[in-house]
Scaffold this active site. Sequence first.
Site, PDB file in Angstrom:
ATOM      1  N   ARG A 255      -9.211  -0.014  -2.479  1.00  0.00           N
ATOM      2  CA  ARG A 255     -10.512  -0.579  -2.824  1.00  0.00           C
ATOM      3  C   ARG A 255     -10.710  -0.984  -4.280  1.00  0.00           C
ATOM      4  O   ARG A 255     -11.391  -1.997  -4.526  1.00  0.00           O
ATOM      5  CB  ARG A 255     -11.614   0.393  -2.348  1.00  0.00           C
ATOM      6  CG  ARG A 255     -11.751   0.378  -0.838  1.00  0.00           C
ATOM      7  CD  ARG A 255     -12.464   1.595  -0.297  1.00  0.00           C
ATOM      8  NE  ARG A 255     -11.625   2.789  -0.399  1.00  0.00           N
ATOM      9  CZ  ARG A 255     -11.979   3.988   0.057  1.00  0.00           C
ATOM     10  NH1 ARG A 255     -13.154   4.145   0.633  1.00  0.00           N
ATOM     11  NH2 ARG A 255     -11.154   5.007  -0.066  1.00  0.00           N
TER      12      ARG A 255
ATOM     13  N   LEU B 154       1.469   4.026   8.891  1.00  0.00           N
ATOM     14  CA  LEU B 154       0.982   4.266  10.254  1.00  0.00           C
ATOM     15  C   LEU B 154       0.810   5.747  10.546  1.00  0.00           C
ATOM     16  O   LEU B 154       0.298   6.120  11.602  1.00  0.00           O
ATOM     17  CB  LEU B 154       1.951   3.611  11.259  1.00  0.00           C
ATOM     18  CG  LEU B 154       2.149   2.104  11.034  1.00  0.00           C
ATOM     19  CD1 LEU B 154       3.078   1.522  12.088  1.00  0.00           C
ATOM     20  CD2 LEU B 154       0.815   1.362  11.044  1.00  0.00           C
ATOM     21  N   LYS B 155       1.256   6.582   9.638  1.00  0.00           N
ATOM     22  CA  LYS B 155       1.068   8.042   9.742  1.00  0.00           C
ATOM     23  C   LYS B 155       1.337   8.535  11.162  1.00  0.00           C
ATOM     24  O   LYS B 155       0.464   9.087  11.839  1.00  0.00           O
ATOM     25  CB  LYS B 155      -0.341   8.436   9.307  1.00  0.00           C
ATOM     26  CG  LYS B 155      -0.619   8.138   7.839  1.00  0.00           C
ATOM     27  CD  LYS B 155      -1.909   8.791   7.381  1.00  0.00           C
ATOM     28  CE  LYS B 155      -2.219   8.481   5.941  1.00  0.00           C
ATOM     29  NZ  LYS B 155      -2.588   7.077   5.698  1.00  0.00           N
TER      30      LYS B 155
HETATM   31  O1  C5P Z   1      -9.039   2.322  -1.101  1.00  0.00           O
HETATM   32  P1  C5P Z   1      -8.139   3.444  -1.536  1.00  0.00           P
HETATM   33  O2  C5P Z   1      -7.471   3.184  -2.878  1.00  0.00           O
HETATM   34  O3  C5P Z   1      -8.781   4.804  -1.455  1.00  0.00           O
HETATM   35  O4  C5P Z   1      -6.960   3.399  -0.463  1.00  0.00           O
HETATM   36  C1  C5P Z   1      -5.975   4.385  -0.375  1.00  0.00           C
HETATM   37  C2  C5P Z   1      -5.053   4.044   0.737  1.00  0.00           C
HETATM   38  O5  C5P Z   1      -4.038   5.034   0.823  1.00  0.00           O
HETATM   39  C3  C5P Z   1      -5.703   3.977   2.114  1.00  0.00           C
HETATM   40  O6  C5P Z   1      -5.073   2.931   2.825  1.00  0.00           O
HETATM   41  C4  C5P Z   1      -5.388   5.316   2.739  1.00  0.00           C
HETATM   42  O7  C5P Z   1      -5.254   5.216   4.138  1.00  0.00           O
HETATM   43  C5  C5P Z   1      -4.046   5.644   2.108  1.00  0.00           C
HETATM   44  N1  C5P Z   1      -3.714   7.071   1.981  1.00  0.00           N
HETATM   45  C6  C5P Z   1      -4.506   7.977   1.308  1.00  0.00           C
HETATM   46  N2  C5P Z   1      -4.150   9.297   1.250  1.00  0.00           N
HETATM   47  C7  C5P Z   1      -3.027   9.727   1.825  1.00  0.00           C
HETATM   48  C8  C5P Z   1      -2.195   8.824   2.480  1.00  0.00           C
HETATM   49  C9  C5P Z   1      -2.573   7.477   2.538  1.00  0.00           C
HETATM   50  O8  C5P Z   1      -5.540   7.586   0.759  1.00  0.00           O
HETATM   51  N3  C5P Z   1      -2.653  10.994   1.699  1.00  0.00           N
END
Ligand code: C5P
Length: 236
Positions: A212, A66-67
């Site tokens: 993804r 939820l940052k």
């Molecule tokens: O789809 P993907 O693999 O890029 O998803 C990465 C997930 O990690 C997302 O839910 C994104 O909000 C989260 N995230 C990120 N970078 C951060 C912290 C969280 O990509 N520094």
Amino acid sequence: MTSNQDPRTRLFVALDLPGLAEAERLVERLGDTVTHYKIGYRLGYADGIAFGRALAAAGKTIFFDLKLHDIDNTVREGVESIARTGAHYLTVHAYPQTMKAAAAGRAGSHLKLLAVTILTSWNDLDCAEAGYAGTVETLVRNRAKQAVACGMDGIVCSAQETRLLRVAGIPETIELVTPGIRPAGSATGDQKRVVTPAEAISGGADRLVVGRPITAAADPAASARAILDEIGVALG
Ligand code: C5P
């Protein structure tokens, strides 16, 4: 650092889906292949909190991404609410006031707090544009040190920075959680600091966050299994 060698404990699948029906369908398709789930804005602002609570009750490890970042009172009370869901991890942005308020909010619970340093979709130019003096590496290092001082249990960073954080003295007891994971050849999308699953584990990442590459795959379970195999090989 986690010593658990079961690859499943190293992989959080990001349930970035529009609603409950889609999330339930994906969790069912992944079955026992996946034990750790991350719920962020998209599902969290839909039905995700209740769904995460149910998954935790069913034995899954739940990470609410939820940052949080707000005034102290709001952060503390928000963290208290999340602690009551039975979730295992929660992210807050790595600002000292926010982290201290979060630490107060989770007191007496088992909730682990993760501090988000610099988003993996940012590079040095994005930091400059936001008005920060310093490179991604400098900012990640400084924020990680502050996170440790504020009582956080882990740090969210790119797997490109895990080695430098350990060299900088971030203790092994602090978990390094790394999004921006991309199997070789997969689309990077908006992520800028990407690393493959094997490289992330070899570089000392404790837990990998993958969205993804699994959720958008034609066969999400096969994609998760391939990533888990890669993690398993890297763990030796
Ligand atoms: O789809 P993907 O693999 O890029 O998803 C990465 C997930 O990690 C997302 O839910 C994104 O909000 C989260 N995230 C990120 N970078 C951060 C912290 C969280 O990509 N520094």
